[in-house]
Enzyme design. Structure first.
Site, PDB file in Angstrom:
ATOM      1  N   GLU A  75      22.062 -20.917   9.664  1.00 47.23           N
ATOM      2  CA  GLU A  75      22.192 -19.597   9.029  1.00 47.23           C
ATOM      3  C   GLU A  75      21.092 -19.327   8.007  1.00 47.23           C
ATOM      4  O   GLU A  75      21.222 -18.451   7.149  1.00 47.23           O
ATOM      5  CB  GLU A  75      23.569 -19.457   8.378  1.00 47.23           C
ATOM      6  CG  GLU A  75      24.727 -19.567   9.332  1.00 47.23           C
ATOM      7  CD  GLU A  75      24.778 -18.519  10.434  1.00 47.23           C
ATOM      8  OE1 GLU A  75      23.902 -17.633  10.486  1.00 47.23           O
ATOM      9  OE2 GLU A  75      25.699 -18.601  11.265  1.00 47.23           O
ATOM     10  N   HIS A  96      34.008 -20.525   4.826  1.00 48.75           N
ATOM     11  CA  HIS A  96      35.000 -20.209   5.852  1.00 48.75           C
ATOM     12  C   HIS A  96      36.367 -20.292   5.182  1.00 48.75           C
ATOM     13  O   HIS A  96      37.296 -20.883   5.716  1.00 48.75           O
ATOM     14  CB  HIS A  96      34.879 -21.172   7.035  1.00 48.75           C
ATOM     15  CG  HIS A  96      33.649 -20.942   7.843  1.00 48.75           C
ATOM     16  ND1 HIS A  96      33.622 -20.111   8.931  1.00 48.75           N
ATOM     17  CD2 HIS A  96      32.385 -21.393   7.678  1.00 48.75           C
ATOM     18  CE1 HIS A  96      32.393 -20.079   9.421  1.00 48.75           C
ATOM     19  NE2 HIS A  96      31.628 -20.847   8.678  1.00 48.75           N
ATOM     20  N   HIS A 157      33.635 -14.474  10.906  1.00 48.52           N
ATOM     21  CA  HIS A 157      32.725 -15.579  10.584  1.00 48.52           C
ATOM     22  C   HIS A 157      32.720 -15.943   9.098  1.00 48.52           C
ATOM     23  O   HIS A 157      31.729 -16.425   8.585  1.00 48.52           O
ATOM     24  CB  HIS A 157      31.310 -15.215  11.049  1.00 48.52           C
ATOM     25  CG  HIS A 157      30.360 -16.358  11.060  1.00 48.52           C
ATOM     26  ND1 HIS A 157      30.432 -17.389  11.961  1.00 48.52           N
ATOM     27  CD2 HIS A 157      29.301 -16.641  10.270  1.00 48.52           C
ATOM     28  CE1 HIS A 157      29.455 -18.249  11.727  1.00 48.52           C
ATOM     29  NE2 HIS A 157      28.756 -17.825  10.699  1.00 48.52           N
TER      30      HIS A 157
END
Length: 180
Positions: A75, A96, A157
């Protein structure tokens, strides 16, 4: 070792992420800005409990070229987009966390009128596959829509939190979970 203090901070912050329940296993990532053109980021797929300072990867904001012993988090482009957009951002966390991840499934922004940290709302980035240019673009657009908010929900996500430093980014993560 170049940026030794920042590398140590990322290592300890990774462990803090686990302890706070903001990530599981190797999910999520962290970065710290080191100057105007680079940032250090956690490596891809490494257990936070085993990270060492030398495992952190140096990434150039403009072209995403990296230097280090390992591959940077997949990422890295999301982090670079936020560092380009927000020069005041010094620390980013991709989590998360449970409640924020659940709310992010809706694809809707979160109204946060009572929150001193998240007010007036937390935008939600449109869905794109993880680790893609489209996701990085969508996160940038969402962050640009609420330039004072230190959080972005990522549809399906997790969330991205930012601040001038580690404490501010972690405070945003805690507040986001509380509000969600």
């Amino acid at each position: 070792m170049e940026y030794g203090q920042e590398r140590e901070r990322l290592m300890l912050a990774g462990r803090r992420l686990l302890e706070a329940g903001l990530v599981a296993r190797t999910w999520g990532n962290l970065s710290v800005r080191v100057g105007q053109t680079q940032f250090l980021i956690t490596p891809s797929g490494m257990d936070y409990e085993r990270l060492r300072p030398e495992d952190m990867v140096l990434v150039h904001i403009e072209d995403l070229k990296s230097e280090g012993l390992h591959k940077p988090s997949s990422e890295k482009a999301v982090h670079a987009e936020i560092y380009r957009l927000r020069p005041e951002a010094g620390f980013l966390i991709h989590t998360h966390q449970t409640a924020a991840s659940c709310l992010g499934l809706s694809g809707q922004a979160l109204a946060a009128p009572g929150s001193a940290i998240l007010e007036p709302r937390v935008p939600c980035a449109r869905y794109a596959l993880p680790s893609t240019k489209a996701l990085a673009r969508n996160v940038r657009e969402a962050a640009a829509s609420e330039p004072r908010c230190p959080a972005v929900l990522l549809r399906s996500h997790g969330a991205l939190l930012m601040g001038p430093d580690e404490e501010a980014a972690f405070a945003a993560a805690a507040e986001l979970e509380r509000v969600c």
